[in-house]
Design a protein around this motif. Structure first.
Motif, short mmCIF file in Angstrom:
data_model
loop_
_atom_site.label_atom_id
_atom_site.label_comp_id
_atom_site.label_asym_id
_atom_site.label_seq_id
_atom_site.Cartn_x
_atom_site.Cartn_y
_atom_site.Cartn_z
N GLU A 1 -63.24 -4.86 21.57
CA GLU A 1 -63.24 -5.95 22.53
C GLU A 1 -62.78 -5.41 23.88
O GLU A 1 -61.73 -4.78 23.98
CB GLU A 1 -62.30 -7.06 22.07
N GLY B 1 -64.53 -14.44 20.96
CA GLY B 1 -63.68 -13.67 21.86
C GLY B 1 -64.41 -12.51 22.51
O GLY B 1 -63.78 -11.56 22.97
N LEU C 1 -61.13 -6.03 27.25
CA LEU C 1 -60.18 -7.03 27.71
C LEU C 1 -60.29 -7.31 29.21
O LEU C 1 -59.99 -8.43 29.64
CB LEU C 1 -58.75 -6.58 27.38
N ASN C 2 -60.69 -6.32 29.99
CA ASN C 2 -60.81 -6.51 31.43
C ASN C 2 -62.04 -5.74 31.90
O ASN C 2 -61.98 -4.56 32.23
CB ASN C 2 -59.56 -6.01 32.15
N ARG C 3 -63.17 -6.45 31.91
CA ARG C 3 -64.45 -5.79 32.21
C ARG C 3 -64.49 -5.26 33.64
O ARG C 3 -64.99 -4.16 33.88
CB ARG C 3 -65.59 -6.78 31.98
N LEU D 1 -58.87 -2.41 26.44
CA LEU D 1 -59.68 -2.39 25.23
C LEU D 1 -58.82 -2.70 24.01
O LEU D 1 -57.65 -2.30 23.94
CB LEU D 1 -60.30 -1.00 25.07
N ARG D 2 -59.42 -3.43 23.07
CA ARG D 2 -58.91 -3.49 21.70
C ARG D 2 -59.93 -2.79 20.83
O ARG D 2 -61.13 -3.00 20.98
CB ARG D 2 -58.74 -4.94 21.23
N ARG E 1 -54.50 -1.56 28.36
CA ARG E 1 -54.91 -2.95 28.11
C ARG E 1 -56.31 -3.25 28.63
O ARG E 1 -56.60 -4.34 29.12
CB ARG E 1 -53.89 -3.93 28.69
N LYS F 1 -66.11 -10.23 21.13
CA LYS F 1 -65.97 -9.00 20.34
C LYS F 1 -67.35 -8.38 20.10
O LYS F 1 -68.33 -9.08 19.87
CB LYS F 1 -65.30 -9.29 19.00
#
Length: 263
Positions: A239, A195, A241-243, A231-232, A229, A197
């Protein structure tokens, strides 16, 4: 509790404990990575002699201590470390993070004394080189000499980027830029987990000390990235999430990977 400038109880890397070579330079697993340039046969033969062994260290080991010198240099074979400077009252500024393939200790070899400290962030395996071998490298291998100069210039460039972030970016932009940079470096080395990560043993305190923020401010900043939303996050893993959105937020131009030397 403030950190002491010199932690006499901290474990220190001892190159005398380096075992005989377990990974020969021609079979080095890092050489399969596209991010590293190929050696000529002559260069590979020299580096195979230049390398005197391998050193395994635990997380928290002090690899270099500011104000001291060392007879050794290292290439990171596996694991992570961080470079930092510290004020007398214990306040710490993390300057950069060391990844597999990075060449460390050059400053002490050239200036006779380290102007920063380097601590292992995780368990590590290091390729060990004798400092005096560096002069033979400059005398007999122009290509490798340029490589060492390139690595020094690249280190300066990274510090420039982080200084710009700390000096001119907002807290959210600083944090996003740092995490993007760490993610990109892992991606270049094929070290992203499932994923995409990023599994680095980095904590909020490390981020705070890198960005010049308090721990509370760092926690709030990460919280905003999480709520948006982008980063996690959890300790030792994050992780993106939206680079693209994160890169736009921090004003990052998403540079293409550069083929670089591996000593």
């Amino acid at each position: 509790m403030p950190r002491s400038k010199k932690n006499d109880n901290a474990p220190t890397a001892n190159p005398k404990e380096a075992a005989h070579r377990k990974v020969s330079c021609p079979q080095c697993p890092l050489r399969d990575r596209e991010v590293f340039r190929d050696f000529t046969p002559e260069e590979l033969a020299f580096v195979s002699v230049f390398k005197t062994g391998e050193l395994t260290v635990k997380a928290g080991t002090m690899l270099f201590l500011e104000g001291t010198n060392s007879a050794h240099l290292y290439t990171v074979l596996s694991g992570y470390a961080f470079r930092y400077k510290q004020l007398p009252d214990g306040r710490r500024q993390i300057l950069n993070y060391c990844f597999p393939g990075d060449f460390i200790g050059l400053q002490g070899a050239v200036m006779h004394e380290m102007q920063h400290s380097i601590e292992a962030l995780s368990d590590m395996v290091l390729c060990v080189f004798q400092r005096e071998g560096l002069w033979r490298l400059f005398e007999s291998h122009a290509g490798l000499s340029f490589d060492v100069t390139w690595l020094a210039a690249r280190s300066e460039q990274i510090v420039d980027q982080h200084l710009l972030a700390v000096g001119r970016r907002s807290a959210v932009e600083r944090c996003g830029f740092l995490l993007l940079d760490l993610s990109r470096r892992c991606e270049e080395l094929g070290l992203l987990g499932p994923g995409n990560k990023v599994r680095i043993p980095i904590t909020q305190q490390h981020i705070a000390d890198t960005l010049g923020l308090s721990l509370v401010h760092t926690n709030r900043t990460l919280g905003r990235l999480i709520r948006d939303r982008l980063l996690r996050w959890k300790e030792y893993e994050f992780e993106i999430l939206n680079r693209d959105r994160l890169a736009e937020l921090v004003g990052d131009d998403n540079p293409e990977p550069t083929v670089r030397p591996l000593v």
